[in-house]
Design an enzyme around this catalytic site. Sequence first.
Site, PDB file in Angstrom:
ATOM      1  N   ASP A  30       0.841  -1.192   0.000  1.00  0.00           N
ATOM      2  CA  ASP A  30       0.000   0.000   0.000  1.00  0.00           C
ATOM      3  C   ASP A  30       0.878   1.244   0.000  1.00  0.00           C
ATOM      4  O   ASP A  30       2.056   1.196   0.351  1.00  0.00           O
ATOM      5  CB  ASP A  30      -0.947   0.015   1.196  1.00  0.00           C
ATOM      6  CG  ASP A  30      -0.226   0.161   2.527  1.00  0.00           C
ATOM      7  OD1 ASP A  30       0.777  -0.541   2.748  1.00  0.00           O
ATOM      8  OD2 ASP A  30      -0.666   0.998   3.351  1.00  0.00           O
ATOM      9  N   GLU A  50       0.031  -1.053   5.640  1.00  0.00           N
ATOM     10  CA  GLU A  50       1.092  -0.637   6.553  1.00  0.00           C
ATOM     11  C   GLU A  50       1.009   0.847   6.853  1.00  0.00           C
ATOM     12  O   GLU A  50       1.287   1.278   7.976  1.00  0.00           O
ATOM     13  CB  GLU A  50       2.463  -0.967   5.943  1.00  0.00           C
ATOM     14  CG  GLU A  50       3.648  -0.765   6.890  1.00  0.00           C
ATOM     15  CD  GLU A  50       4.256   0.643   6.829  1.00  0.00           C
ATOM     16  OE1 GLU A  50       5.138   0.936   7.663  1.00  0.00           O
ATOM     17  OE2 GLU A  50       3.847   1.445   5.955  1.00  0.00           O
TER      18      GLU A  50
END
Length: 407
Positions: free
Chosen positions: A79, A172
Amino acid sequence: MDLVERFINYTKFDTQSAEDSQTVPSTPKQLVFAKYLKEELEHEGLEDVEMDDMGYIYATLPRNTRKDAPTIGFISHYDTALDASGANIQARIVENYDGSDIELSPGIVSSPKKFPELLQHKGEDLIVTDGTTLLGADDKAGVAEIVQAMCYLRDHPEIKHGDIRVGFNPDEEIGMGAHHFDVEKFGCQWAYTMDGGDIGNLEYENFNAASAKVTIKGVSVHTGYAKGKMINASRLACEFNSHIPETDIPETTEGYEGFYHLLSINSHCEEAKLSYIIRDHDRRKFEQRKDFMEQIAEQMNAKYGAGTVAIEIKDQYYNMKEKIDPNMYVIDIVLKAMQESGITPKVEPIRGGTDGAQLSFRGLPCPNIFAGGVNFHGPYEFVSVQVMEKAVEVIVKICQITENFNE
């Protein structure tokens, strides 16, 4: 596929996470990339490739040596940050950078006057954005480096290694990346996140972290008749924050110094909500900081009435040093790998967190190694091709050194 092609291809996927989401992953577009990455790993010949319904991917490069060689892992998140757009990224290469200003787009310039770290990469090939989006080197550079290293080891069977596990996860950037990572399934004795900054970075100390949510209950009364009756929650929110020392905020701290950071205030006369994060490398000082926030609330309740100020503090993660110190061989291996790769290590504390911190406390020692990205979380982000190549070399060296390791 070479490293640069692989990375730039990854940047074409919009994988931003979303902080206010209640799903896992936090955005469905992350699953689009996850499915692509799973298929790529299968195509590249890795084994035991699987992706769960939350987008966590696991795979294995099988050992080509003794059965008792340690099983280690490499992890990256796919991400990207929320600070700038992650859609329609236009990555391009500035070849043999000469140290001058880089015009990303008309009127948008990345200059070493503002970003002096550019000068550390003169003569290298820099991958940049068009100045309107993130690049996504945090952490698609890490993903690309891990995959490329596995392909290199696959194609060079003369380099002996044990089983190598790779893991890729969503979310994350919103602090949720390790929450659903299956450590038992991963099955490693230790691992490394490839999520650090510039070349040589090696991190195994990070902040202890907590969130603090403050709710202030006010009393709204017509201003013309407010004397002795009104409690203006907005004003009390300002008062609460005035207790935070200006010496203990991100703008005035560095290195091992901790801080309180006010993320947001949402308020009107009847109610105010403040959101903070609390950070400190030292566990004792960390606990003291949490106590201090509680004391502010108590003092204000004594002044304005019980129940006026409520505070909820939740620990988020802890300093991985506590778990790495008893297993310093995982650091020694990286230091040797960097030395053999001609890299000067830069061992520094993280002024933030990493998935490796949470994983370390779940029984998987997991320090953080450079992936090469610079100026994360903004449109001036860049990564050096040569630094990414060195990261691949370090991964390969770690695998090679570990094959001969006896704990």
